[in-house]
Write an enzyme that holds these catalytic residues in place. Sequence first.
Site, short mmCIF file in Angstrom:
data_model
loop_
_atom_site.label_atom_id
_atom_site.label_comp_id
_atom_site.label_asym_id
_atom_site.label_seq_id
_atom_site.Cartn_x
_atom_site.Cartn_y
_atom_site.Cartn_z
N ILE A 278 22.63 10.26 13.57
CA ILE A 278 21.92 10.88 14.71
C ILE A 278 22.09 10.03 15.97
CG2 ILE A 278 19.68 11.67 15.60
CD1 ILE A 278 20.54 13.39 13.30
N CYS B 116 19.02 3.84 26.07
CA CYS B 116 17.85 3.16 25.50
C CYS B 116 18.30 2.37 24.29
CB CYS B 116 16.74 4.15 25.14
SG CYS B 116 16.96 4.96 23.58
N LYS C 223 2.67 11.06 16.14
CA LYS C 223 3.08 10.76 17.52
C LYS C 223 4.00 11.86 18.06
CE LYS C 223 6.62 7.83 18.20
NZ LYS C 223 7.74 8.28 19.05
N ASN C 224 5.02 12.20 17.30
CA ASN C 224 6.04 13.11 17.82
C ASN C 224 5.60 14.57 17.85
OD1 ASN C 224 7.62 10.94 18.35
ND2 ASN C 224 9.00 11.22 16.59
N ASP D 51 14.36 8.45 11.64
CA ASP D 51 13.18 7.58 11.87
C ASP D 51 12.74 6.84 10.61
OD1 ASP D 51 13.20 8.34 14.49
OD2 ASP D 51 11.59 9.81 14.31
N ARG E 89 21.39 8.97 24.30
CA ARG E 89 20.37 10.01 24.35
C ARG E 89 20.39 10.85 25.63
NH1 ARG E 89 14.90 7.51 22.01
NH2 ARG E 89 14.46 9.66 21.50
N PRO E 90 21.47 11.59 25.85
CA PRO E 90 21.51 12.47 27.04
C PRO E 90 20.52 13.64 26.92
CG PRO E 90 23.47 12.79 25.68
CD PRO E 90 22.67 11.69 25.03
N VAL E 91 20.29 14.34 28.03
CA VAL E 91 19.38 15.49 28.01
C VAL E 91 20.10 16.76 28.47
CG1 VAL E 91 17.18 14.25 28.23
CG2 VAL E 91 18.47 14.81 30.29
N ASP E 92 21.44 16.77 28.31
CA ASP E 92 22.23 17.91 28.79
C ASP E 92 21.78 19.24 28.16
OD1 ASP E 92 23.41 16.43 26.51
OD2 ASP E 92 24.78 18.12 26.42
N ARG F 294 10.92 7.96 26.68
CA ARG F 294 11.85 9.06 26.95
C ARG F 294 11.21 10.42 26.76
NH1 ARG F 294 17.13 8.06 27.06
NH2 ARG F 294 17.34 10.21 26.35
N ARG G 132 3.82 1.38 19.87
CA ARG G 132 4.15 2.70 20.41
C ARG G 132 3.92 3.78 19.36
NH1 ARG G 132 9.82 3.12 23.28
NH2 ARG G 132 8.96 5.21 23.41
N1 EPU Z 1 21.32 14.81 22.30
C1 EPU Z 1 22.30 15.18 23.20
N2 EPU Z 1 21.94 15.98 24.24
C2 EPU Z 1 20.66 16.42 24.43
C3 EPU Z 1 19.67 16.03 23.52
C4 EPU Z 1 20.02 15.21 22.46
O1 EPU Z 1 23.47 14.83 23.06
O2 EPU Z 1 20.41 17.13 25.42
C5 EPU Z 1 21.69 13.97 21.14
C6 EPU Z 1 20.97 12.63 21.11
O3 EPU Z 1 21.64 11.67 21.89
C7 EPU Z 1 20.98 12.31 19.64
C8 EPU Z 1 20.82 13.68 18.99
O4 EPU Z 1 21.20 14.62 19.97
O5 EPU Z 1 22.22 11.76 19.27
C9 EPU Z 1 19.43 14.02 18.51
O6 EPU Z 1 18.49 13.68 19.49
P1 EPU Z 1 17.13 14.49 19.72
O7 EPU Z 1 17.18 15.15 21.04
O8 EPU Z 1 16.82 15.31 18.53
O9 EPU Z 1 16.08 13.29 19.80
P2 EPU Z 1 14.79 13.29 20.69
O10 EPU Z 1 14.26 14.65 20.77
O11 EPU Z 1 15.03 12.54 21.94
C10 EPU Z 1 13.07 12.99 18.74
C11 EPU Z 1 12.02 11.98 18.36
C12 EPU Z 1 12.72 10.70 17.91
C13 EPU Z 1 13.59 11.04 16.71
C14 EPU Z 1 14.61 12.14 17.09
C15 EPU Z 1 15.46 12.60 15.93
C16 EPU Z 1 10.18 12.60 19.78
C17 EPU Z 1 9.29 12.27 20.93
N3 EPU Z 1 11.16 11.74 19.52
O12 EPU Z 1 13.82 12.41 19.80
O13 EPU Z 1 11.69 9.79 17.51
O14 EPU Z 1 14.31 9.89 16.30
O15 EPU Z 1 13.89 13.27 17.62
O16 EPU Z 1 14.68 13.10 14.92
O17 EPU Z 1 9.97 13.60 19.11
C18 EPU Z 1 10.77 7.69 17.02
O18 EPU Z 1 9.69 8.27 16.78
O19 EPU Z 1 10.97 6.48 16.72
C19 EPU Z 1 11.85 8.44 17.66
C20 EPU Z 1 12.88 7.85 18.26
#
Ligand code: EPU
Length: 417
Positions: free
Chosen positions: A327, A117, A22-23, A305, A122-125, A93, A397
Amino acid sequence: MDKLAIEGGVPLSGEVAISGAKNAALPILTAALLTAEPLTITNVPHLRDVTTMLSLLAQMGVVVSVDEKMGIELCAANISNPEAPYEMVKTMRASVLVLGPLVARFGEARVSLPGGCAIGLRPVDQHLKGLQAMGATITMDHGYMIARASRLKGARICMDLVTVTGTENLMMAATLADGVTVIENAAREPEIPDLAACLTAMGAKIGGAGTDVITIEGVTKLHGARHAVMPDRIETGTYLVAAAVSGGKVRATGAKPGTLDAVLNKLREAGANVEAGEDWVSVQASGRLKAVNLRTAPYPAFPTDMQAQFLTLNTVAEGTGVVHEDIFENRFMHVQELQRLGADIEVDGNTAVVKGVAALDGATVMATDLRASASLVIAGLVARGTTTVDRIYHLDRGYESIEEKLSRLGARIKRVS
Ligand code: EPU
């Protein structure tokens, strides 16, 4: 609303075919936005998140079709609406993955802010900071992020923290930027080299994917390509844990065990017998497993995960296991549900102390997110009597045909409305 009813107590046995990841599939599907030519993706799992991503892309104007070999063909020759609306982002997301490709190819993207969520803020900064470093202007408008750039410029970006989709978004954006982009402190999750392989097949110039420094030399145009999605390491790990906890013997085929070292080592530490080849991995266990301590961290360390599934393993193991979730700040929602089955768990902040009990007792439990639901299904497989897992749309999902796959391994499981 669908539920899963599971009658526990059967040791799982047999073979399970692992689906595409999926990811890996989600970012790879968004890579179609980077070219006007058709991109064909195979080994795409049939999952709710994939359907959501395809609807999102179709809504923008991407033409989606399935070819004779069950490959999904996407053609983004004409994009009428470079936007990911709130309704989509709210349910998935990963919709934010359209941001980088859209601004890189069309100079504009409008993506709803994701908000909180079930597993944390999970911010996107980091996604935005990286795009700004490449020259994009970002404005906020009524809950939407709007990114604009006439053409992105290569930049040196040092991520403040390791983010998987953040790294993917910036890597995709950089493929069409003017000049060289270096992403430092990049995520090393195996889905990133898989995306890089697809982008490379499309004509991108990428080095270092899978390490913490990725270098991308921008090109003016990408072309169509064909790419097969890698096997799902989390699905694999989930079936292995289910098999081990049930005291069974299962072989996962079409897998990639090289992406699962931390998980396989934990299973061995718990007392399971694990064997692996190039594309298969098997687990066998009998009697009670031993509780394990674990701490989640970015790849190649133990994946968040797989945390919920191992937490369930600990609930019926011998001894006490301490689980640290480093995480996501709110990823223990399964604990309260497991307690309803008789598990002995104490949570303090991001630490759960799990004391193994002799047995769990079936009850109705509620799934709160994807991996939490998987942990409840595993609990149901070993609990006495019937466990009903409610709200299994969370499970749909990320786990393709889970009840068929588990039934084939001997589980007594059925979907009820
Ligand atoms: N974070 C920030 N700022 C950002 C981005 C992330 O503070 O701009 C923080 C997040 O809040 C979190 C940490 O950084 O505390 C790591 O988050 P990451 O961005 O790596 O997670 P993600 O990319 O949103 C992906 C997977 C998740 C998986 C995580 C960690 C996808 C589509 N999703 O999420 O998968 O848990 O990486 O490995 O690839 C799942 O499949 O159940 C799932 C949640």
